[in-house]
Design an enzyme around this catalytic site. Structure first.
Site, short mmCIF file in Angstrom:
data_model
loop_
_atom_site.label_atom_id
_atom_site.label_comp_id
_atom_site.label_asym_id
_atom_site.label_seq_id
_atom_site.Cartn_x
_atom_site.Cartn_y
_atom_site.Cartn_z
N ARG A 58 10.99 29.02 41.84
CA ARG A 58 10.81 28.99 40.38
C ARG A 58 12.13 28.69 39.68
O ARG A 58 12.18 27.93 38.71
CB ARG A 58 10.25 30.34 39.90
CG ARG A 58 9.99 30.34 38.41
CD ARG A 58 9.22 31.57 37.96
NE ARG A 58 8.94 31.50 36.54
CZ ARG A 58 9.23 32.46 35.66
NH1 ARG A 58 9.80 33.59 36.07
NH2 ARG A 58 8.95 32.31 34.40
N HIS A 62 12.87 25.71 37.00
CA HIS A 62 13.40 25.95 35.65
C HIS A 62 14.76 25.26 35.45
O HIS A 62 15.15 24.98 34.33
CB HIS A 62 13.48 27.45 35.36
CG HIS A 62 12.14 28.04 35.03
ND1 HIS A 62 11.94 29.01 34.10
CD2 HIS A 62 10.90 27.75 35.53
CE1 HIS A 62 10.64 29.31 34.03
NE2 HIS A 62 10.00 28.57 34.90
N ASN A 88 13.02 32.52 30.48
CA ASN A 88 13.77 32.67 31.73
C ASN A 88 14.13 34.12 32.06
O ASN A 88 14.68 34.39 33.13
CB ASN A 88 15.04 31.83 31.69
CG ASN A 88 14.76 30.36 31.96
OD1 ASN A 88 13.73 30.04 32.57
ND2 ASN A 88 15.63 29.49 31.52
N HIS A 188 2.38 28.05 42.81
CA HIS A 188 1.80 29.35 42.45
C HIS A 188 0.89 29.87 43.56
O HIS A 188 0.04 30.70 43.32
CB HIS A 188 1.03 29.24 41.13
CG HIS A 188 1.92 29.07 39.94
ND1 HIS A 188 1.46 28.90 38.66
CD2 HIS A 188 3.29 29.07 39.82
CE1 HIS A 188 2.48 28.78 37.81
NE2 HIS A 188 3.60 28.86 38.50
#
Ligand code: HEM
Length: 321
Positions: A58, A62, A88, A188
């Protein structure tokens, strides 16, 4: 030419030309053991804290709406950095710790050579492999950014409640297409989300439906137990895939077919007819998902990279030199 088409063309050219400067053998002479050093750190970290794998993947996403490790920079009194943007704040400490440890190990052998952005890209690939997912060759040569702004993260990253239209638009601004969206969302298949990211689906979905009608009712009942309407623990997390939360497999897509997608942006991929076909395909053919995921990660890893003389090779991933 229509303005949107022109913009897409420019983005595609930018993504392609920067990726053209990355190469698998970039550190062949300057730090030939970089990959094995990072792999060792990934293995150790994974043994200590298995949640680090999903957390790091992740973190890479990001960062990679401009892969320059700007997400690992700390805020200063004069600047609120990306990592402190609301979206975040839930990035896990173990992901940052993995990058710091890997960078430290690499610096010990090749000081001032390998960027934090490349360390994060290699770590991510290794964590996916360690959890049973696909592997791919990581192109390297990214340099680290010197600018990190919370507002940029807020403006660029997709929200949990996004529709497929919004997701496609958001991904297109980075040169990513529908196949990239559906395959990358498959990340996910492991990891966790906080209750506040999906509780509106359980309690106040819309004026006509209290619960999101696309959600399986048994799944919703389970989630309600851990995430009550009032008085719940805000730090509590639920797995995206309750059966194999630490495994990178294609269970994500099987879950979507059963109405067990955790956040709106997940379940929407099955509700929308443009993306449904691919969800079905990936739910049946694990290898097709793995191949598409590896390709999309390579593509995502090239977005907005700094190469040549722009940026720097940071010594400490949390501060500019
Ligand atoms: C398509 C748009 C996406 C949206 C809206 C989205 C949203 C979210 C949200 C809301 C969470 C839970 C955060 C929390 O509460 O802690 C999450 C977690 C996660 N996301 Fe995404 N995400 C998207 C795409 C991606 C992509 C492209 C990747 C990687 C390729 C990714 C990897 C992950 C992982 C691995 C986790 C679990 C992190 C952990 O367990 O620490 N996501 N995402």
């Amino acid at each position: 030419m229509d303005k949107t088409l022109l913009l897409l063309l420019v983005i595609t050219v930018c993504v392609f030309s920067s990726s053209a400067q990355l190469s698998v053998g970039f550190y062949g002479r300057t730090c030939p053991r970089v990959e094995s050093i990072v792999k060792r750190v990934a293995l150790d970290k994974f043994k200590q804290a298995p949640t680090s794998a999903a957390a790091t993947v992740r973190l890479f996403f990001h960062d990679c709406f401009g892969c320059d490790a700007s997400v690992t920079l700390a805020s200063t009194p004069a600047n609120r950095a990306e990592k402190d943007a609301d979206i975040n704040k839930s990035l896990a400490g173990d992901a940052f710790d993995s990058v710091m440890k890997a960078k430290k190990a690499v610096e010990a052998e090749c000081p001032g050579v390998v960027s934090c952005a490349d360390v994060l890209a290699i770590l991510t690939r290794d964590f996916v492999g360690l959890t049973g997912g696909p592997t791919w060759q990581v192109k390297k040569g990214r340099r680290d950014g010197r600018i990190s702004r919370a507002e940029a993260a807020t403006a660029n990253l997709p929200g949990a409640e996004f529709s497929v239209n919004q997701l496609l638009k958001n991904f297109a601004t980075k040169g990513l297409n529908l196949v990239d969206l559906v395959s990358l969302s498959g990340a996910h298949t492991f990891g966790f989300a906080h209750c506040d990211q999906f509780s509106s689906r359980l309690y106040n979905f819309s004026s006509s439906n209290r619960m999101d009608p696309t959600m399986s009712s048994s799944f919703a009942s389970d989630l309600k137990k851990s995430c009550p309407i009032r008085g719940g623990n805000p730090n509590l997390v639920e797995p995206f895939d309750p059966v194999t939360p630490f495994e990178f497999d294609n269970a994500y897509y099987k879950n979507l077919l059963a109405g067990r997608g955790l956040v709106t942006s997940d379940q929407e991929l099955y509700s929308d007819r443009r993306t449904r076909k691919l969800v079905r395909l990936f739910s049946k053919k694990r290898q097709r998902f793995f191949n598409a995921f590896a390709d999309a990660m390579d593509k995502m890893g090239s977005i907005g990279v700094k190469t040549g003389t722009s940026g720097e090779i940071r010594r400490d991933c949390s501060r500019i030199n």
